[in-house]
Design an enzyme around this catalytic site. Structure first.
Site, PDB file in Angstrom:
ATOM      1  N   ASP A   1      35.793  33.876  39.543  1.00 36.69           N
ATOM      2  CA  ASP A   1      34.398  33.515  39.276  1.00 36.69           C
ATOM      3  C   ASP A   1      34.237  32.437  38.217  1.00 36.69           C
ATOM      4  OD1 ASP A   1      33.216  35.220  41.113  1.00 36.69           O
ATOM      5  OD2 ASP A   1      33.433  36.923  39.775  1.00 36.69           O
TER       6      ASP A   1
ATOM      7  N   HIS B   1      40.710  40.580  34.464  1.00 35.57           N
ATOM      8  CA  HIS B   1      40.700  41.196  35.795  1.00 35.57           C
ATOM      9  C   HIS B   1      41.390  42.538  35.717  1.00 35.57           C
ATOM     10  CE1 HIS B   1      41.097  41.751  40.106  1.00 35.57           C
ATOM     11  NE2 HIS B   1      40.141  40.861  40.202  1.00 35.57           N
TER      12      HIS B   1
HETATM   13  N1  CMC Z   1      36.007  38.923  27.235  1.00 40.26           N
HETATM   14  C1  CMC Z   1      36.437  39.522  26.097  1.00 40.26           C
HETATM   15  N2  CMC Z   1      37.230  40.626  26.072  1.00 40.26           N
HETATM   16  C2  CMC Z   1      37.588  41.140  27.256  1.00 40.26           C
HETATM   17  C3  CMC Z   1      37.190  40.572  28.477  1.00 40.26           C
HETATM   18  C4  CMC Z   1      36.367  39.435  28.441  1.00 40.26           C
HETATM   19  N3  CMC Z   1      35.962  38.866  29.586  1.00 40.26           N
HETATM   20  N4  CMC Z   1      37.695  41.304  29.498  1.00 40.26           N
HETATM   21  C5  CMC Z   1      38.397  42.290  28.943  1.00 40.26           C
HETATM   22  N5  CMC Z   1      38.346  42.201  27.586  1.00 40.26           N
HETATM   23  C6  CMC Z   1      39.034  43.068  26.604  1.00 40.26           C
HETATM   24  C7  CMC Z   1      38.327  44.408  26.472  1.00 40.26           C
HETATM   25  O1  CMC Z   1      37.362  44.381  25.450  1.00 40.26           O
HETATM   26  C8  CMC Z   1      39.492  45.315  26.163  1.00 40.26           C
HETATM   27  O2  CMC Z   1      39.843  45.102  24.814  1.00 40.26           O
HETATM   28  P1  CMC Z   1      40.460  46.338  23.927  1.00 40.26           P
HETATM   29  O3  CMC Z   1      41.745  46.697  24.600  1.00 40.26           O
HETATM   30  O4  CMC Z   1      40.615  45.759  22.556  1.00 40.26           O
HETATM   31  O5  CMC Z   1      39.420  47.426  24.004  1.00 40.26           O
HETATM   32  C9  CMC Z   1      40.636  44.761  27.012  1.00 40.26           C
HETATM   33  O6  CMC Z   1      40.322  43.362  27.156  1.00 40.26           O
HETATM   34  C10 CMC Z   1      40.776  45.400  28.385  1.00 40.26           C
HETATM   35  O7  CMC Z   1      39.506  45.307  29.047  1.00 40.26           O
HETATM   36  P2  CMC Z   1      38.902  46.396  30.018  1.00 40.26           P
HETATM   37  O8  CMC Z   1      37.406  46.247  30.063  1.00 40.26           O
HETATM   38  O9  CMC Z   1      39.445  47.747  29.653  1.00 40.26           O
HETATM   39  O10 CMC Z   1      39.538  45.959  31.394  1.00 40.26           O
HETATM   40  P3  CMC Z   1      39.028  46.394  32.813  1.00 40.26           P
HETATM   41  O11 CMC Z   1      40.188  46.286  33.718  1.00 40.26           O
HETATM   42  O12 CMC Z   1      38.306  47.696  32.756  1.00 40.26           O
HETATM   43  O13 CMC Z   1      37.918  45.278  33.182  1.00 40.26           O
HETATM   44  C11 CMC Z   1      36.864  43.318  33.936  1.00 40.26           C
HETATM   45  C12 CMC Z   1      38.138  44.172  33.999  1.00 40.26           C
HETATM   46  C13 CMC Z   1      36.971  42.219  35.004  1.00 40.26           C
HETATM   47  C14 CMC Z   1      35.625  44.178  34.264  1.00 40.26           C
HETATM   48  C15 CMC Z   1      36.725  42.698  32.524  1.00 40.26           C
HETATM   49  O14 CMC Z   1      37.844  41.884  32.234  1.00 40.26           O
HETATM   50  C16 CMC Z   1      35.426  41.911  32.342  1.00 40.26           C
HETATM   51  O15 CMC Z   1      34.402  42.505  31.988  1.00 40.26           O
HETATM   52  N6  CMC Z   1      35.460  40.555  32.567  1.00 40.26           N
HETATM   53  C17 CMC Z   1      34.250  39.757  32.531  1.00 40.26           C
HETATM   54  C18 CMC Z   1      33.468  39.929  33.844  1.00 40.26           C
HETATM   55  C19 CMC Z   1      34.109  39.192  34.996  1.00 40.26           C
HETATM   56  O16 CMC Z   1      34.512  38.040  34.887  1.00 40.26           O
HETATM   57  N7  CMC Z   1      34.170  39.876  36.160  1.00 40.26           N
HETATM   58  C20 CMC Z   1      34.685  39.275  37.404  1.00 40.26           C
HETATM   59  C21 CMC Z   1      35.936  39.930  37.870  1.00 40.26           C
HETATM   60  S1  CMC Z   1      36.778  38.970  39.150  1.00 40.26           S
HETATM   61  C22 CMC Z   1      35.702  38.989  40.503  1.00 40.26           C
HETATM   62  C23 CMC Z   1      35.672  40.307  41.146  1.00 40.26           C
HETATM   63  O17 CMC Z   1      36.617  40.659  41.861  1.00 40.26           O
HETATM   64  O18 CMC Z   1      34.663  41.002  40.980  1.00 40.26           O
END
Ligand code: CMC
Length: 428
Positions: free
Chosen positions: A364, A307
């Protein structure tokens, strides 16, 4: 009172005031930055460090796993309030009295019909259309049937627009699902509660009396409460951004629905079930998928994990995990994907990749399992998220308009070609 923020650019010193929120969050007010520095801006892709507004609706502390609507803890609201009370709370700022809630519900019921011509629009979509696309289009189409612009300076006008949307939205949600499933449309009943009526419009059969276990309505109510607002996320920021151009309420909400659709946002609930099903079909080997999620060469992500704001745990996920167990027991459903989900969660919580990056199950991860047990088709999951989020979007839109916020218009740092001489086509 904290000191001003000091900034040095090219030897020149600048000071910017700090703003402190009621929960002691500190922000640097850079409103004068471009003016005093003659054009310097800030660059913050994904707005990871940028507060886009001041808001009094929802507070969340990602480090502590706290979520509050108008000061009330999500745990208390999910346990003790009804969805309609939460809708009222989010939009108007206070929990309603019995009389206020009665009037609110009665006003909504008076608006809980849509123009019959909406059916023609519904009928125009191919069966393959995704329900989120259909819902977004229908919500936008409501503008055509209610063309008068809302005078946001009139509390009454604002109230009427809000009531219309709250009355008609459940009809659009239910009709989107029934059309997809080739079922006759249901007009609901004003004798039922708000959530029960939604459920009836989704699940009644023309040849059967409508009966539902109150615990099913309770579970649905709880899910809607947990999704009702989440401060400045992607879809809410979209609603505020579109609304800031003074586009109408329905158009702004329609844009929010489109933003919610993506798999990184609300679309994750469908993506989670798709992922769990794929793991099941592939023999249930969670370790293989954990390895894929950690492999930077592999685009696979563990859907329902991580998140932008919660870096400890998502308080909604805790409540939902328990609710998933309760609903499955109530419905007498044994769902193998729930076991796979629990297995994945356990492995991830013990894995340094996930621990180091503070990746925890989000709202989710378990919601889809409940929706499925309630008989809601997978493609409708994100629509259910939208149904829950509508009050939050409305509250944020109302706040933005009442505060007379300026049109949203970010700057950029241009990295393209500098000036070039134009070449005639034959010379290129
Ligand atoms: N699986 C594997 N690795 C992950 C995941 C995941 N679900 N989420 C984040 N990471 C890793 C990412 O690769 C990165 O690694 P590194 O630092 O080595 O490059 C690190 O964790 C930070 O991730 P980020 O993408 O920079 O974080 P963000 O804040 O931009 O993204 C997120 C947040 C929710 C988009 C992301 O965690 C994600 O894609 N999760 C899966 C989709 C999901 O479940 N979304 C629902 C969110 S909750 C409901 C809502 O409010 O929408």
């Amino acid at each position: 009172m904290a000191e001003d923020a000091k900034l040095k650019i090219d030897g020149a010193d600048y000071e910017f005031p700090l703003i402190t929120g009621t929960e002691k969050e500190i922000a640097i007010d850079i409103g004068s930055l471009r003016g005093v520095t003659k054009g310097v801006t800030t660059l913050d892709p994904g707005f990871k460090n940028t507060a886009s507004c001041e808001s009094a609706i929802t507070f969340l502390d990602g480090e502590e796993g706290i979520l509050r609507y108008r000061g009330y803890a999500i745990e208390d609201l999910a346990d003790k309030a009804s969805f309609l009370e939460v809708v009222y709370l989010l939009i108007f700022g206070e929990l309603p009295t019995v009389d206020e809630l009665d009037k609110f519900h009665s006003d909504i019921k008076d608006e809980s019909h849509v123009d019959e011509d909406v059916k023609k629009i519904l009928g125009g979509f191919p069966k393959s259309a995704h329900p989120m696309g259909v819902l977004s289009s229908l919500t936008s189409a409501l503008t055509a049937f209610n063309p008068t612009a809302v005078n946001v300076d009139s509390e009454e006008d604002m109230y009427n627009a809000i009531i219309k949307l709250l009355g008609k939205f459940p009809v659009l949600v239910a009709w989107t699902m029934r059309t997809k499933m080739s079922q006759p449309l249901d007009y609901g009943s004003n004798n039922l509660g708000y959530v029960e009526n939604l459920h009836k419009m989704m699940f009644s059969r023309p040849n059967k009396d409508y009966n539902v276990d109150p615990q099913v309505i309770e579970a649905l109510d709880k899910l809607l409460i947990l999704h009702a607002d989440h401060e400045q996320n992607c879809s809410t920021s979209t609603v505020r951004m579109v609304g800031s151009s003074q586009a109408g309420l329905f158009a702004s909400i329609s844009a929010g629905i489109s933003a919610l659709w993506g798999p990184l946002h609300g679309g994750a609930n469908q993506a989670v079930i798709d992922m769990l099903e794929a793991i099941k079909t592939d023999g249930g080997d969670t370790k293989k998928y954990m390895a894929k999620a950690k492999d930077k060469e592999d685009p696979f992500r563990l859907m329902g994990f991580g998140h932008r704001v919660y870096k400890n745990f998502d308080p909604r996920a805790k409540i939902i995990k328990k609710a998933a167990d309760d609903v499955l027991e109530l419905m007498g459903v044994e769902d193998e994907v729930l076991d796979i989900a629990k297995g994945l969660e356990k492995e991830a919580l013990e894995d340094s990749y996930f621990v180091d990056r503070k990746l925890y199950p989000n709202v989710d991860f378990y919601s889809g399992i409940i929706y499925r047990a309630l008989g809601i088709p997978v493609e409708m999951f994100t629509v259910m998220f939208a149904m829950g989020r509508v009050p939050g979007w409305i509250a944020q839109w109302r706040e933005m308009r009442q505060r007379k916020e300026p049109i949203g218009r970010p700057r950029q740092v241009y990295i393209g070609e500098t000036h070039r001489e134009f070449k005639e086509i034959k010379e290129r």
